[in-house]
Write a protein that holds these residues in place. Structure first.
Motif, PDB file in Angstrom:
ATOM      1  N   THR A 263      49.456  38.190  40.069  1.00 45.45           N
ATOM      2  CA  THR A 263      48.516  37.655  39.079  1.00 45.45           C
ATOM      3  C   THR A 263      47.413  38.608  38.646  1.00 45.45           C
ATOM      4  O   THR A 263      46.732  38.327  37.643  1.00 45.45           O
ATOM      5  N   ASP A 264      47.195  39.695  39.362  1.00 41.20           N
ATOM      6  CA  ASP A 264      45.995  40.507  39.127  1.00 41.20           C
ATOM      7  C   ASP A 264      46.220  41.755  38.290  1.00 41.20           C
ATOM      8  O   ASP A 264      45.293  42.556  38.125  1.00 41.20           O
ATOM      9  N   TRP A 265      47.410  41.925  37.719  1.00 38.95           N
ATOM     10  CA  TRP A 265      47.710  43.158  37.003  1.00 38.95           C
ATOM     11  C   TRP A 265      47.953  42.887  35.525  1.00 38.95           C
ATOM     12  O   TRP A 265      48.798  42.064  35.164  1.00 38.95           O
ATOM     13  N   ALA A 266      47.228  43.603  34.672  1.00 40.79           N
ATOM     14  CA  ALA A 266      47.435  43.503  33.228  1.00 40.79           C
ATOM     15  C   ALA A 266      48.693  44.254  32.801  1.00 40.79           C
ATOM     16  O   ALA A 266      49.328  43.915  31.805  1.00 40.79           O
ATOM     17  N   ASN A 267      49.030  45.285  33.541  1.00 40.35           N
ATOM     18  CA  ASN A 267      50.258  46.068  33.346  1.00 40.35           C
ATOM     19  C   ASN A 267      50.575  46.750  34.665  1.00 40.35           C
ATOM     20  O   ASN A 267      49.978  46.421  35.696  1.00 40.35           O
ATOM     21  N   GLU A 268      51.497  47.699  34.653  1.00 39.48           N
ATOM     22  CA  GLU A 268      51.953  48.260  35.929  1.00 39.48           C
ATOM     23  C   GLU A 268      50.866  49.010  36.704  1.00 39.48           C
ATOM     24  O   GLU A 268      50.921  49.080  37.930  1.00 39.48           O
ATOM     25  N   LEU A 269      49.874  49.575  36.023  1.00 38.49           N
ATOM     26  CA  LEU A 269      48.879  50.398  36.711  1.00 38.49           C
ATOM     27  C   LEU A 269      47.443  49.922  36.571  1.00 38.49           C
ATOM     28  O   LEU A 269      46.541  50.523  37.175  1.00 38.49           O
ATOM     29  N   HIS A 270      47.183  48.875  35.790  1.00 35.04           N
ATOM     30  CA  HIS A 270      45.804  48.457  35.543  1.00 35.04           C
ATOM     31  C   HIS A 270      45.626  46.972  35.794  1.00 35.04           C
ATOM     32  O   HIS A 270      46.537  46.172  35.549  1.00 35.04           O
ATOM     33  N   LEU A 271      44.422  46.617  36.243  1.00 30.42           N
ATOM     34  CA  LEU A 271      44.118  45.249  36.635  1.00 30.42           C
ATOM     35  C   LEU A 271      43.650  44.407  35.458  1.00 30.42           C
ATOM     36  O   LEU A 271      43.274  44.923  34.399  1.00 30.42           O
ATOM     37  N   THR A 272      43.627  43.106  35.676  1.00 31.08           N
ATOM     38  CA  THR A 272      42.969  42.199  34.747  1.00 31.08           C
ATOM     39  C   THR A 272      41.455  42.374  34.888  1.00 31.08           C
ATOM     40  O   THR A 272      40.965  42.971  35.857  1.00 31.08           O
ATOM     41  N   ASN A 273      40.704  41.832  33.942  1.00 31.91           N
ATOM     42  CA  ASN A 273      39.248  41.952  33.986  1.00 31.91           C
ATOM     43  C   ASN A 273      38.670  41.365  35.274  1.00 31.91           C
ATOM     44  O   ASN A 273      37.810  41.976  35.922  1.00 31.91           O
ATOM     45  N   SER A 274      39.127  40.165  35.638  1.00 30.88           N
ATOM     46  CA  SER A 274      38.573  39.518  36.829  1.00 30.88           C
ATOM     47  C   SER A 274      38.942  40.274  38.101  1.00 30.88           C
ATOM     48  O   SER A 274      38.146  40.342  39.043  1.00 30.88           O
ATOM     49  N   ALA A 275      40.121  40.860  38.140  1.00 31.33           N
ATOM     50  CA  ALA A 275      40.535  41.617  39.322  1.00 31.33           C
ATOM     51  C   ALA A 275      39.707  42.891  39.468  1.00 31.33           C
ATOM     52  O   ALA A 275      39.348  43.284  40.588  1.00 31.33           O
ATOM     53  N   TYR A 276      39.388  43.541  38.347  1.00 31.73           N
ATOM     54  CA  TYR A 276      38.497  44.709  38.435  1.00 31.73           C
ATOM     55  C   TYR A 276      37.128  44.290  38.971  1.00 31.73           C
ATOM     56  O   TYR A 276      36.504  45.016  39.752  1.00 31.73           O
ATOM     57  N   ALA A 277      36.650  43.106  38.557  1.00 31.99           N
ATOM     58  CA  ALA A 277      35.349  42.640  39.042  1.00 31.99           C
ATOM     59  C   ALA A 277      35.390  42.378  40.544  1.00 31.99           C
ATOM     60  O   ALA A 277      34.458  42.742  41.277  1.00 31.99           O
ATOM     61  N   ARG A 278      36.462  41.767  41.019  1.00 31.52           N
ATOM     62  CA  ARG A 278      36.571  41.516  42.457  1.00 31.52           C
ATOM     63  C   ARG A 278      36.722  42.817  43.248  1.00 31.52           C
ATOM     64  O   ARG A 278      36.180  42.960  44.353  1.00 31.52           O
ATOM     65  N   ALA A 279      37.451  43.777  42.668  1.00 28.96           N
ATOM     66  CA  ALA A 279      37.577  45.086  43.313  1.00 28.96           C
ATOM     67  C   ALA A 279      36.221  45.791  43.344  1.00 28.96           C
ATOM     68  O   ALA A 279      35.870  46.442  44.346  1.00 28.96           O
ATOM     69  N   ALA A 280      35.454  45.651  42.256  1.00 28.72           N
ATOM     70  CA  ALA A 280      34.112  46.240  42.226  1.00 28.72           C
ATOM     71  C   ALA A 280      33.228  45.615  43.298  1.00 28.72           C
ATOM     72  O   ALA A 280      32.429  46.302  43.939  1.00 28.72           O
ATOM     73  N   ARG A 281      33.362  44.316  43.489  1.00 29.28           N
ATOM     74  CA  ARG A 281      32.573  43.649  44.539  1.00 29.28           C
ATOM     75  C   ARG A 281      32.945  44.212  45.913  1.00 29.28           C
ATOM     76  O   ARG A 281      32.073  44.412  46.769  1.00 29.28           O
ATOM     77  N   GLU A 282      34.210  44.470  46.136  1.00 31.05           N
ATOM     78  CA  GLU A 282      34.649  45.039  47.418  1.00 31.05           C
ATOM     79  C   GLU A 282      34.044  46.430  47.617  1.00 31.05           C
ATOM     80  O   GLU A 282      33.601  46.775  48.720  1.00 31.05           O
TER      81      GLU A 282
END
Length: 292
Positions: A263-282
């Motif tokens: 669910t967290d990938w916009a394409n094979e190598l890049h995340l969705t907006n919300s997934a980037y935000a959660r990764a940034a929080r990490e």
């Protein structure tokens, strides 16, 4: 603000552009948990970082880690990242001009800035284009050859030999100029070879990277495809974690536990907006204690 940042996935193209512009201006004011207004930056932010990296720090079609760290966690980030960049170029420089003369590597500028401002943290995002990008097919044997589909020994030599040496060189160079600067690096996450590239306005202008390489090598079983991709990502993360154990100023952020390959990938190598935000929080949770 929702804990999963799902509201970011509802952004229109215009709202994404505004979010990215807010990142550039280093100022964002949130309203009702889902809306934001641009405002002029005032004063000097207390958490100043320098960042070098690839498209996870410089992703035009959507949000990226730098946008989210600036807008959601209030970091002042001097960014040198460029989408598509490789480890070798970022750490040593590979650019040449039309006269076949070496261009001055950007790392020299970055190291000068690190020496000048001595940031508490140097953020680095690299390796995705070397492992799962255009170079991906180098890690594969043709299925009809009778050889193992995954070149496991080769992958180990590249990641634990070559890439580790690259990072060791960068760690030493940063420590020489600013012994108190911490290097914070992420290792990406598990992604599926879906055949989806970066699409903008109905046109694909980058990728896909994984599915075509696998199919070219007649590796058609989806379970085997995923196993190969996951194996490479795991090997890369394990190498970074090992560096973290060997160098007190090197910190590996493992994003695999928080990124869902479904669910967290916009394409094979890049995340969705919300997934980037959660990764940034990490990443923020790793960085924040370094400022205390």
């Amino acid at each position: 603000m929702a804990d999963n940042f799902s509201y970011l996935d509802q952004f229109t193209r215009e709202e994404v552009a505004e979010f990215k512009e807010a990142s550039k201006l280093k100022a964002v004011e949130r309203q009702r948990g889902e809306q934001f207004l641009l405002s002029a930056a005032t004063g000097v932010r207390r958490r100043r970082l320098i960042a070098e990296g690839d498209s996870w720090f410089d992703y035009l079609p959507g949000t990226d880690l730098i946008d989210c760290l600036r807008n959601l966690f209030d970091y002042d980030i001097e960014k040198f990242a460029k989408a598509g960049d490789t480890l070798e170029n970022m750490i040593f420089g590979t650019g040449i001009n039309r006269h076949f003369e070496r261009e001055v590597p950007q790392i020299y500028t970055i190291l000068r800035r690190i020496e000048q401002i001595k940031p508490k943290v140097f953020l680095f995002s690299g390796g995705g284009n070397d492992v799962a990008g255009d170079e991906f097919d180098l890690y594969l044997n043709h299925k009809l050859s009778g050889l193992p589909a995954y070149r496991e020994v080769f992958a180990d030599q590249i990641i634990n030999g070559v890439f580790r040496t690259y990072f060791e060189g960068m760690i030493a160079a940063v420590a020489q100029r600013s012994p108190g600067t911490h290097i914070v690096v992420h290792g990406y996450g598990h992604t599926f070879p879906t055949g989806r590239g970066v699409d903008v306005l109905g046109c694909t202008f980058a990728g896909p990277w994984l599915k075509p390489a696998l199919v070219k090598k007649a590796i058609l079983d989806e379970v085997e495809q995923r196993s190969i991709v996951f194996g490479l990502i795991d090997l890369y993360n394990e190498m970074l974690a090992s560096l973290g154990g060997a160098h007190r100023n090197f910190h590996h952020v493992d994003l695999r536990p928080i990124l869902d390959p479904f669910t967290d990938w916009a394409n094979e190598l890049h995340l969705t907006n919300s997934a980037y935000a959660r990764a940034a929080r990490e990443i923020h949770q790793t960085i924040e204690p370094l400022f205390s």
